[in-house]
Motif scaffolding. Structure first.
Motif, PDB file in Angstrom:
ATOM      1  N   GLN A   1      84.337 -60.223 -10.540  1.00 48.67           N
ATOM      2  CA  GLN A   1      82.888 -60.305 -10.564  1.00 48.67           C
ATOM      3  C   GLN A   1      82.245 -60.314  -9.178  1.00 48.67           C
ATOM      4  N   GLU A   2      82.715 -61.149  -8.281  1.00 47.58           N
ATOM      5  CA  GLU A   2      82.021 -61.315  -7.003  1.00 47.58           C
ATOM      6  C   GLU A   2      81.924 -60.018  -6.189  1.00 47.58           C
ATOM      7  N   PRO A   3      83.020 -59.263  -6.036  1.00 48.50           N
ATOM      8  CA  PRO A   3      82.881 -58.002  -5.296  1.00 48.50           C
ATOM      9  C   PRO A   3      81.911 -57.032  -5.955  1.00 48.50           C
ATOM     10  N   MET A   4      81.914 -56.955  -7.300  1.00 48.99           N
ATOM     11  CA  MET A   4      81.003 -56.043  -7.978  1.00 48.99           C
ATOM     12  C   MET A   4      79.556 -56.479  -7.795  1.00 48.99           C
ATOM     13  N   VAL A   5      79.302 -57.786  -7.839  1.00 47.83           N
ATOM     14  CA  VAL A   5      77.943 -58.282  -7.605  1.00 47.83           C
ATOM     15  C   VAL A   5      77.480 -57.891  -6.204  1.00 47.83           C
ATOM     16  N   ALA A   6      78.346 -58.060  -5.220  1.00 51.66           N
ATOM     17  CA  ALA A   6      77.990 -57.726  -3.839  1.00 51.66           C
ATOM     18  C   ALA A   6      77.685 -56.237  -3.691  1.00 51.66           C
ATOM     19  N   VAL A   7      78.509 -55.405  -4.315  1.00 48.70           N
ATOM     20  CA  VAL A   7      78.289 -53.957  -4.260  1.00 48.70           C
ATOM     21  C   VAL A   7      76.951 -53.596  -4.898  1.00 48.70           C
ATOM     22  N   GLU A   8      76.710 -54.134  -6.086  1.00 51.15           N
ATOM     23  CA  GLU A   8      75.460 -53.834  -6.793  1.00 51.15           C
ATOM     24  C   GLU A   8      74.252 -54.222  -5.947  1.00 51.15           C
ATOM     25  N   LYS A   9      74.329 -55.380  -5.297  1.00 50.90           N
ATOM     26  CA  LYS A   9      73.190 -55.823  -4.498  1.00 50.90           C
ATOM     27  C   LYS A   9      72.972 -54.930  -3.277  1.00 50.90           C
ATOM     28  N   VAL A  10      74.039 -54.515  -2.637  1.00 49.99           N
ATOM     29  CA  VAL A  10      73.886 -53.626  -1.484  1.00 49.99           C
ATOM     30  C   VAL A  10      73.246 -52.311  -1.918  1.00 49.99           C
ATOM     31  N   ILE A  11      73.693 -51.770  -3.036  1.00 50.64           N
ATOM     32  CA  ILE A  11      73.124 -50.507  -3.512  1.00 50.64           C
ATOM     33  C   ILE A  11      71.650 -50.677  -3.870  1.00 50.64           C
ATOM     34  N   ALA A  12      71.321 -51.760  -4.592  1.00 52.09           N
ATOM     35  CA  ALA A  12      69.921 -52.004  -4.949  1.00 52.09           C
ATOM     36  C   ALA A  12      69.057 -52.179  -3.703  1.00 52.09           C
ATOM     37  N   TRP A  13      69.591 -52.859  -2.704  1.00 47.95           N
ATOM     38  CA  TRP A  13      68.870 -53.065  -1.446  1.00 47.95           C
ATOM     39  C   TRP A  13      68.671 -51.750  -0.702  1.00 47.95           C
ATOM     40  N   ARG A  14      69.717 -50.942  -0.613  1.00 41.31           N
ATOM     41  CA  ARG A  14      69.616 -49.662   0.073  1.00 41.31           C
ATOM     42  C   ARG A  14      68.639 -48.729  -0.632  1.00 41.31           C
ATOM     43  N   ARG A  15      68.501 -48.888  -1.924  1.00 40.54           N
ATOM     44  CA  ARG A  15      67.548 -48.070  -2.685  1.00 40.54           C
ATOM     45  C   ARG A  15      66.123 -48.603  -2.587  1.00 40.54           C
ATOM     46  N   GLY A  16      65.949 -49.784  -2.029  1.00 33.91           N
ATOM     47  CA  GLY A  16      64.626 -50.384  -1.945  1.00 33.91           C
ATOM     48  C   GLY A  16      64.209 -51.129  -3.185  1.00 33.91           C
ATOM     49  N   LEU A  17      65.162 -51.423  -4.067  1.00 33.34           N
ATOM     50  CA  LEU A  17      64.846 -52.113  -5.311  1.00 33.34           C
ATOM     51  C   LEU A  17      64.735 -53.615  -5.129  1.00 33.34           C
ATOM     52  N   ILE A  18      65.429 -54.173  -4.150  1.00 26.90           N
ATOM     53  CA  ILE A  18      65.331 -55.590  -3.803  1.00 26.90           C
ATOM     54  C   ILE A  18      65.230 -55.694  -2.285  1.00 26.90           C
TER      55      ILE A  18
ATOM     56  N   ALA B   1      72.637 -39.339  -3.941  1.00 34.48           N
ATOM     57  CA  ALA B   1      71.350 -39.560  -3.275  1.00 34.48           C
ATOM     58  C   ALA B   1      70.179 -39.006  -4.073  1.00 34.48           C
ATOM     59  N   ASP B   2      70.331 -37.822  -4.627  1.00 32.70           N
ATOM     60  CA  ASP B   2      69.218 -37.200  -5.345  1.00 32.70           C
ATOM     61  C   ASP B   2      68.844 -37.978  -6.598  1.00 32.70           C
ATOM     62  N   GLU B   3      69.837 -38.511  -7.287  1.00 37.37           N
ATOM     63  CA  GLU B   3      69.579 -39.219  -8.547  1.00 37.37           C
ATOM     64  C   GLU B   3      69.114 -40.651  -8.339  1.00 37.37           C
ATOM     65  N   LEU B   4      69.395 -41.239  -7.182  1.00 38.60           N
ATOM     66  CA  LEU B   4      69.133 -42.658  -6.988  1.00 38.60           C
ATOM     67  C   LEU B   4      68.081 -42.960  -5.929  1.00 38.60           C
ATOM     68  N   SER B   5      67.441 -41.937  -5.362  1.00 41.81           N
ATOM     69  CA  SER B   5      66.495 -42.195  -4.271  1.00 41.81           C
ATOM     70  C   SER B   5      65.262 -42.940  -4.803  1.00 41.81           C
ATOM     71  N   LEU B   6      64.766 -43.860  -4.004  1.00 43.38           N
ATOM     72  CA  LEU B   6      63.540 -44.595  -4.317  1.00 43.38           C
ATOM     73  C   LEU B   6      62.830 -44.828  -2.995  1.00 43.38           C
ATOM     74  N   PRO B   7      61.611 -44.331  -2.819  1.00 40.96           N
ATOM     75  CA  PRO B   7      61.025 -44.272  -1.471  1.00 40.96           C
ATOM     76  C   PRO B   7      60.491 -45.572  -0.911  1.00 40.96           C
ATOM     77  N   HIS B   8      60.047 -46.508  -1.738  1.00 40.73           N
ATOM     78  CA  HIS B   8      59.300 -47.645  -1.201  1.00 40.73           C
ATOM     79  C   HIS B   8      60.039 -48.964  -1.412  1.00 40.73           C
ATOM     80  N   PRO B   9      60.570 -49.582  -0.351  1.00 44.80           N
ATOM     81  CA  PRO B   9      61.221 -50.882  -0.490  1.00 44.80           C
ATOM     82  C   PRO B   9      60.201 -51.968  -0.796  1.00 44.80           C
ATOM     83  N   VAL B  10      60.691 -53.046  -1.430  1.00 45.37           N
ATOM     84  CA  VAL B  10      59.815 -54.183  -1.704  1.00 45.37           C
ATOM     85  C   VAL B  10      59.969 -55.203  -0.594  1.00 45.37           C
TER      86      VAL B  10
END
Length: 315
Positions: A257-274, A302-311
């Motif tokens: 669980q812990e490594p997957m949580v960390a990965v998910e958060k990095v991806i969400a952060w890089r996408r500007g979702l968090i 990149a094309d499927e997951l891009s999100l332009p505006h970080p929060v």
């Protein structure tokens, strides 16, 4: 038994993470923004707080606060069901927790069976019987995660629970591999609906065994939706092709669980979702190999997951 094709449990049903600020406080603004993004993708339901939410690092007030925020956010997305996860180990506490979530407006419950300190099989069954009866007729999803929560249940026992409690509408199967377990639940009388867990690591196997969907994390829901839409549209070959691109990454991440949580958060952060990728301590930081894998993943999709505006971060 509820029809296993019930809309709220068919397709991709993400588990929301808990965003934190740099000083590890709950970031409600990021949570609301991410919830709005995920629900806006057309998912039938979302769940909180699960393993992917670091539920075990949240206090009771934080769980209820964010659950209330999620129910509020869901009002802007008619048709999306909020599934609140009941994780308390003591039966009486679990019942109170479940009722509190229902009082907030949750449309369904997820129940993680007690696993600390290694309760007997009889005690686990008693816990589930009591909880299911106490919250009826509210629909309940049973989370079977023998790798992460060392409680063992057989398909026969789950089938007996479903026969006695019609509000047990589905099981999230995180056995590894899940195929035979799902097939046995589908063959029960009545048949038990199943969602694939484990980050979707065995998604194609689960679907072929009769699963009605998948419950992954929330940072790249679009990719799971692409697989599901191909599958539900009857194009198994297209679904397999879509999943083949995702699978090598999941194999490296969806181990514990812990490594997957960390990965998910990095991806969400890089996408500007968090606003930050912070996990509450103690936590397991990404290894250099995992970090490099995330970079390859982001480049590939990149094309499927891009999100332009970080929060912006806010408590």
């Amino acid at each position: 038994m509820t029809d296993p094709t019930a809309a709220a449990l068919t397709g991709v049903v993400p588990v929301l993470p808990t965003p934190f600020t740099e000083d590890e406080e709950v970031d409600r603004r990021s949570f609301a923004a991410l919830a709005d993004h995920v629900m806006g993708l057309g998912v039938p339901a979302v769940m909180f707080p699960g393993f992917a939410s670091e539920y075990y690092k949240l206090d009771d007030a934080e769980r209820l606060l964010l659950s209330r925020d999620l129910v509020t956010a869901a009002r802007a997305h008619p048709g999306v069901t909020v599934i609140a996860s009941v994780t308390a180990h003591a039966t009486s506490v679990a019942v109170r927790q479940a009722r509190a979530y229902l009082d907030l407006g949750a449309g369904a419950l997820n129940v993680l069976p007690p696993h600390f300190p290694a309760p007997s099989a009889d005690h686990v069954r008693e816990h589930l019987h009591t909880l299911l009866a106490a919250v009826a007729p509210a629909p309940v999803l049973l989370q079977y995660a023998p790798e992460d929560a060392a409680t063992r249940l057989t398909p026969a026992v789950i089938g007996e629970l479903a026969a006695e409690h019609p509000n047990l509408v589905a099981v999230k199967v995180e056995a590894r591999p899940p195929g035979q377990f799902i097939a046995d639940l589908r063959a029960a009388e009545p048949a038990v609906a199943c969602l694939a867990g484990s980050g979707g690591l065995f998604l194609l196997e689960a679907l072929r065994a009769g699963a009605c969907g998948v419950q992954p994390g929330s940072s790249f829901v679009e990719l799971y939706l692409a697989v599901w839409r191909a599958w539900s549209g009857g194009d198994e070959r297209a679904a397999a092709r879509r999943f083949a691109g995702l699978l090598p990454h999941l194999v490296g991440w969806a181990t514990t669980q812990e490594p997957m949580v960390a990965v998910e958060k990095v991806i969400a952060w890089r996408r500007g979702l968090i606003a930050t990728p912070v996990c509450r301590r103690p936590h397991r930081a990404l290894s250099p190999v995992a970090a490099a894998s995330v970079e390859r993943f982001l480049a590939e999709f990149a094309d499927e997951l891009s999100l332009p505006h970080p929060v912006r971060s806010a408590r």
